[in-house]
Design a protein around this motif. Structure first.
Motif, PDB file in Angstrom:
ATOM      1  N   CYS A 150       2.392   1.984  -3.337  1.00  0.00           N
ATOM      2  CA  CYS A 150       1.499   2.679  -4.421  1.00  0.00           C
ATOM      3  C   CYS A 150       1.399   3.993  -4.077  1.00  0.00           C
ATOM      4  CB  CYS A 150       0.307   2.139  -4.088  1.00  0.00           C
ATOM      5  SG  CYS A 150      -0.001   0.443  -5.237  1.00  0.00           S
ATOM      6  N   ILE A 151       1.165   4.277  -2.898  1.00  0.00           N
ATOM      7  CA  ILE A 151       1.049   5.781  -2.441  1.00  0.00           C
ATOM      8  C   ILE A 151       2.382   6.326  -2.753  1.00  0.00           C
ATOM      9  CG2 ILE A 151       0.535   7.303  -0.571  1.00  0.00           C
ATOM     10  CD1 ILE A 151      -1.878   5.720  -0.756  1.00  0.00           C
ATOM     11  N   ILE A 152       3.463   6.105  -2.473  1.00  0.00           N
ATOM     12  CA  ILE A 152       4.650   7.119  -2.733  1.00  0.00           C
ATOM     13  C   ILE A 152       4.949   6.851  -4.136  1.00  0.00           C
ATOM     14  CG2 ILE A 152       7.183   6.815  -2.428  1.00  0.00           C
ATOM     15  CD1 ILE A 152       6.665   5.466   0.265  1.00  0.00           C
ATOM     16  N   ALA A 153       4.872   5.572  -4.966  1.00  0.00           N
ATOM     17  CA  ALA A 153       5.063   5.834  -6.262  1.00  0.00           C
ATOM     18  C   ALA A 153       4.111   6.638  -7.153  1.00  0.00           C
ATOM     19  CB  ALA A 153       5.360   4.347  -6.727  1.00  0.00           C
ATOM     20  N   ILE A 154       2.829   6.260  -7.050  1.00  0.00           N
ATOM     21  CA  ILE A 154       1.816   6.858  -7.780  1.00  0.00           C
ATOM     22  C   ILE A 154       1.180   8.429  -7.237  1.00  0.00           C
ATOM     23  CG2 ILE A 154      -0.583   6.322  -8.959  1.00  0.00           C
ATOM     24  CD1 ILE A 154       0.833   3.513  -8.921  1.00  0.00           C
ATOM     25  N   ALA A 155       1.475   8.659  -5.961  1.00  0.00           N
ATOM     26  CA  ALA A 155       0.875  10.051  -5.346  1.00  0.00           C
ATOM     27  C   ALA A 155       1.957  11.032  -5.067  1.00  0.00           C
ATOM     28  CB  ALA A 155      -0.223   9.715  -4.244  1.00  0.00           C
ATOM     29  N   LEU A 156       2.816  10.373  -4.017  1.00  0.00           N
ATOM     30  CA  LEU A 156       3.579  11.363  -3.611  1.00  0.00           C
ATOM     31  C   LEU A 156       4.850  11.864  -4.542  1.00  0.00           C
ATOM     32  CD1 LEU A 156       4.129   9.999   0.051  1.00  0.00           C
ATOM     33  CD2 LEU A 156       2.641  11.650  -0.614  1.00  0.00           C
TER      34      LEU A 156
ATOM     35  N   ASN B  23       7.225  15.684  -8.391  1.00  0.00           N
ATOM     36  CA  ASN B  23       7.722  15.979  -9.807  1.00  0.00           C
ATOM     37  C   ASN B  23       6.911  17.048 -10.459  1.00  0.00           C
ATOM     38  OD1 ASN B  23       9.111  14.999 -11.821  1.00  0.00           O
ATOM     39  ND2 ASN B  23       8.595  12.643 -11.205  1.00  0.00           N
ATOM     40  N   THR B  24       5.559  17.112  -9.683  1.00  0.00           N
ATOM     41  CA  THR B  24       4.983  18.480 -10.262  1.00  0.00           C
ATOM     42  C   THR B  24       5.291  19.807  -9.842  1.00  0.00           C
ATOM     43  OG1 THR B  24       2.844  17.145 -10.305  1.00  0.00           O
ATOM     44  CG2 THR B  24       2.701  19.323 -10.444  1.00  0.00           C
TER      45      THR B  24
ATOM     46  N   ALA C 119       0.844  -1.131  -0.214  1.00  0.00           N
ATOM     47  CA  ALA C 119      -0.073  -0.070   0.088  1.00  0.00           C
ATOM     48  C   ALA C 119       0.736   1.224   0.063  1.00  0.00           C
ATOM     49  CB  ALA C 119      -0.907  -0.048   1.211  1.00  0.00           C
ATOM     50  N   LEU C 120       1.920   1.108   0.787  1.00  0.00           N
ATOM     51  CA  LEU C 120       2.746   2.373   0.915  1.00  0.00           C
ATOM     52  C   LEU C 120       3.615   2.654  -0.226  1.00  0.00           C
ATOM     53  CD1 LEU C 120       3.205   3.936   3.337  1.00  0.00           C
ATOM     54  CD2 LEU C 120       5.173   2.924   3.983  1.00  0.00           C
TER      55      LEU C 120
ATOM     56  N   PRO D 186       5.004  11.932  -7.634  1.00  0.00           N
ATOM     57  CA  PRO D 186       4.359  12.634  -8.670  1.00  0.00           C
ATOM     58  C   PRO D 186       4.380  13.908  -8.166  1.00  0.00           C
ATOM     59  CG  PRO D 186       3.374  10.425  -8.822  1.00  0.00           C
ATOM     60  CD  PRO D 186       3.893  10.352  -7.758  1.00  0.00           C
ATOM     61  N   VAL D 187       3.608  14.007  -6.901  1.00  0.00           N
ATOM     62  CA  VAL D 187       3.396  15.488  -6.601  1.00  0.00           C
ATOM     63  C   VAL D 187       4.692  16.319  -6.595  1.00  0.00           C
ATOM     64  CG1 VAL D 187       3.065  16.851  -4.562  1.00  0.00           C
ATOM     65  CG2 VAL D 187       1.385  15.193  -5.285  1.00  0.00           C
TER      66      VAL D 187
ATOM     67  N   PHE E 267      -2.745  22.262  -5.525  1.00  0.00           N
ATOM     68  CA  PHE E 267      -2.249  21.524  -4.450  1.00  0.00           C
ATOM     69  C   PHE E 267      -1.853  22.158  -2.957  1.00  0.00           C
ATOM     70  CE2 PHE E 267       1.009  19.111  -1.913  1.00  0.00           C
ATOM     71  CZ  PHE E 267       0.634  18.027  -1.943  1.00  0.00           C
TER      72      PHE E 267
END
Lengths: 277, 307
Positions: B34-40, B45-46, B31-32, B42-43, B287
Motif C-alpha cells: 500500500c505504502i509503495i503503490a499509493i504513497a512512494l 511520479n510527481t 502494508a508495505l 506517486p511521489v 514535499f
C-alpha cells in the motif's frame, strides 16, 4: 496563606472558565444558529438565543439536499478504511514487534515517513492513475488512499501494543506445537484488542474528516463525502448558513458523543506516538 | 540438553527460523505494498510530472521540459507570496498553539473536580471536521451577521462592523485564529502527557527550597518538557505547512491572494488550470520542505520503538 490559596483558586477557575468558553463557544454558536428562524439568523445585530426552536434547516438538509447520500458515502468509506487498515496494520505490526527478520528499521522508517506526506504531493499522479483505471468517483479510490495514510499511525500504536505482551505466551504456545501464525491469531490478537480499538477510532475519525482527496477524486454529487458535500452548500450568490449549521450539528454530535465515551483511548492513542520519543 | 536437541535435529531448527522470517515478510507485505503503490510511487511520479509540460486539456502536447517549470515558478510573484503566506501561517499559528497549548496543559494538570469533562471538551475542536470548523468560524467572522463583530462592539473594542475575512490585512490573522482554536487542544494533550511524566518529588523539593511557581516552571517544567515540546512543534509544523482545508473553505485563498498558501496554489494550478507540470512542481517544493522536517522527526522517534 489561606487567603492566598483562595485567591489562587479563584484565578484558576476564572482561567478554566475562559478556556472552556473559548473551546465550546464556536460549536455552541453553530448549534444555536441551526435553530434560529431565517429572520433571527439574518438580523443585525445577531440574535443570540432563538425565540423558538425552528427545525426548517434540518428538514431542508435532509429533503432538499443529498445530505443522506453524503452521510452514506462517508460512512461506507470511513468504515471500510478502518477495517482495511486495521487488517493490514495489525499483521505488519505483529511482525515488526515480535518476529525476527532483517530490514525492520528500514521498513518502519519507510512507513512512518508516509505519515508526514503532504496529500498535495501525491494527489496529481493518483488522480491520473484513478482516471486511467476508471475509478474516479468511486469508493475504492478513497478507501485505498485513506488506508495508506492510516497505516503509519495504526502501525505505530499496534507495534507498541504488541511489544508489551509478554513473549512467554508465544514461547509456551510454540512448545505446545502451535505455528507462529496460530500463536498470533489465537493468543496475541485477542490480547491486543484494546490497541486495535483505539486505532480503529482514530482511523475512522481521520477518514470521516478528510477533505483534499475527497474533493479531487469524487466530484460527482452522488459520490461526495460529508465534508466536501457541506463545503459545496454555498451557491454562487447565496450562503445558506442555516443549512450549513444544521448539517454541521448532525455530523458533529455523533463525533462528540464518540469522543466523550472514548476520550481515554483517544488521548492515549494520540499521545502514544509523540511522547515516547 | 537443549543444545543436544538442536544438534540432533538441525533441519527442524533452521526450518523454524526460516518460517519465522518468511512469515515476517509475508505479514509486512500488504502494508508495505500500500505504502509503495499509493504513497512512494506517486511521489516519484510527481517529481517526474514536475519536469514536463503537461496540461490535461491538451494531452497531445505533453513533453519533457527539464527544470523549466521551476524556473517559471521562481520568477512568479504569486508563488513567492504563497510561500511567504505559508511560512507566516505556519510560524505564527504554531507559536500561538504552543503558548496556548501550554497554558491549557498546565490548567489540566491541576487536580480539580471535573478533570475528565475538561479533557473531553478539549477533544471537541480536534474531532470536528476541519471543513465544519472553517464554516463555523466563517459565519462568526461574517461582516453583517457574525457574532464576533457583535461581541467586540458590545465590549467597545471596535466602533463599526469589520469584514474580517474580506480584508487582506485581517483575513490571514482570522484564519490563523481559527486554526489555533482547532489545534491548540491537541498540542495541550501532548504537553499534558509530557507533564504527567515529570515526578512530583521535584516540585516538592523545589518548594522546600523556596522556589515560587514561576521559578518552578522555568527551572523544572520547561527543561524536562523539552523533548515533548520539540516533538509537538515538529508535528504541528508539518501539519500547518500543508494547510489546505481550512483556508480553502474559509477564504479560498482570497481576498486577492492574501491567504493563498502553497497547497492552495498547487490545488488551483492542478485542478482549476489543469496545469499538471507547474502544479506538480509546487507540490514537489512542498514535499521537499516537509521531507526535511520529517526526517528530523523520525530520527527523534526512531530511537524508542525498535529498542
Amino acid at each position: 496563606m489561606k487567603l492566598k490559596n483562595t485567591i489562587n483558586q479563584i484565578i484558576f477557575y476564572i482561567f478554566l472558565t475562559i478556556f472552556l468558553v473559548y473551546i465550546i463557544f464556536p460549536f455552541l454558536w453553530q448549534t444555536l444558529t441551526s435553530f434560529k428562524t431565517p429572520q433571527e439568523l439574518f438580523s443585525i445585530p445577531p440574535t443570540w438565543i432563538p425565540s423558538k426552536i425552528y427545525t426548517g434547516y434540518y428538514i431542508n438538509v435532509f429533503t432538499k439536499r443529498p445530505f443522506l447520500t453524503y452521510l452514506k458515502n462517508s460512512f461506507i468509506v470511513a468504515s471500510s478504511t478502518t477495517l482495511f487498515s486495521l487488517f493490514v496494520s495489525s499483521f505488519a505490526a505483529y511482525a515488526l514487534a515480535r518476529l525476527k527478520f532483517k530490514g525492520k528499521a528500514i521498513i518502519l522508517s519507510l512507513v512512518l515517513s508516509v505519515s508526514m506526506f503532504p496529500g498535495i504531493a501525491i494527489v496529481s499522479p493518483l488522480f491520473i492513475f484513478l482516471k486511467n483505471v476508471n475509478i474516479l468517483n468511486s469508493y475504492l479510490g478513497l478507501i485505498l488512499t485513506y488506508t495508506t495514510f492510516a497505516i503509519p499511525l495504526s502501525l505505530w500504536i499496534l507495534t507498541s501494543f504488541f511489544k508489551e505482551i509478554p513473549f512467554e505466551l508465544e514461547e509456551s504456545a510454540k512448545v505446545d506445537g502451535a505455528t507462529p501464525m496460530q500463536a498470533f491469531l489465537k493468543i496475541i490478537m485477542p490480547l491486543a484488542t484494546p490497541g486495535m480499538f483505539t486505532t480503529a477510532i482514530l482511523t475512522f475519525i481521520a477518514a470521516w474528516n478528510e477533505f483534499l482527496f475527497a474533493l479531487v477524486f469524487n466530484t460527482q454529487d452522488s459520490m461526495r463525502t460529508v465534508p466536501v458535500g457541506i463545503a459545496m452548500f454555498p451557491g454562487e450568490h447565496d450562503l445558506p448558513w442555516g443549512d450549513i449549521a444544521a448539517a454541521s450539528v448532525v455530523v458533529t454530535v455523533p463525533l462528540i458523543i464518540m469522543v466523550l465515551i472514548f476520550q481515554k483511548r483517544i488521548i492515549s492513542g494520540l499521545t502514544a506516538g509523540a511522547v515516547k520519543g | 540438553m537443549i543444545e543436544q536437541k538442536n544438534l540432533t535435529s538441525p533441519t527442524k531448527q533452521s526450518k523454524f527460523q526460516l518460517s519465522e522470517a518468511t512469515l515476517g515478510y509475508i505479514l509486512v507485505a500488504p502494508a508495505l505494498l500500500c505504502i509503495i503503490a499509493i504513497a512512494l510511487y506517486p511521489v516519484l511520479n510527481t517529481f517526474k510530472l514536475s519536469l514536463y509540460y503537461m496540461k490535461l486539456q491538451l494531452p497531445g502536447l505533453t513533453h519533457f521540459v527539464g527544470l523549466q517549470n521551476y524556473n517559471t515558478l521562481f520568477s512568479d510573484s504569486r508563488f513567492w507570496s504563497a510561500t511567504l503566506n505559508t511560512v507566516f501561517f505556519t510560524v505564527v499559528s504554531v507559536a500561538l498553539e504552543l503558548v496556548l497549548g501550554m497554558v491549557m496543559a498546565l490548567l489540566m494538570n491541576k487536580k480539580f473536580k471535573g478533570t475528565g469533562l475538561v479533557r473531553a471538551a478539549v477533544l471537541i475542536p480536534w474531532a470536528i471536521p476541519t471543513v465544519i470548523s472553517a464554516l463555523m468560524w466563517k459565519f462568526i467572522y461574517n461582516d453583517q451577521f457574525g457574532v464576533l463583530n457583535d461581541i467586540l462592539m458590545k465590549i467597545g473594542l471596535i466602533s463599526s462592523y469589520k469584514a474580517w475575512l474580506g480584508n487582506p490585512s485581517s483575513a490571514m490573522s482570522a484564519a490563523i485564529f481559527a486554526d489555533v482554536w482547532k489545534t491548540a487542544p491537541f498540542m495541550a494533550l501532548l504537553l499534558l502527557a509530557g507533564l504527567q511524566n515529570i515526578s512530583q518529588d521535584l516540585y516538592e523539593a523545589a518548594k522546600v527550597d523556596g522556589a515560587g511557581s514561576i521559578r518552578q516552571f522555568f527551572r523544572i517544567t520547561l527543561p524536562l518538557l523539552k523533548p515533548t515540546i520539540l516533538v509537538a512543534l515538529i508535528f504541528r509544523t508539518l501539519d500547518a505547512f500543508r494547510v489546505f482545508d481550512l483556508i480553502f473553505v474559509m477564504t479560498g485563498g482570497g481576498p486577492g491572494n492574501s491567504t493563498e498558501t502553497l497547497s492552495i496554489y498547487a490545488y488551483k494550478t492542478l485542478f482549476r488550470n489543469l496545469d499538471f507540470g507547474i502544479g506538480s512542481a509546487i507540490a514537489v517544493i512542498i514535499f521537499i520542505f516537509v521531507f526535511i522536517f520529517a526526517m528530523f522527526y523520525i530520527k527523534l522517534l526512531d530511537k524508542s520503538i525498535l529498542k
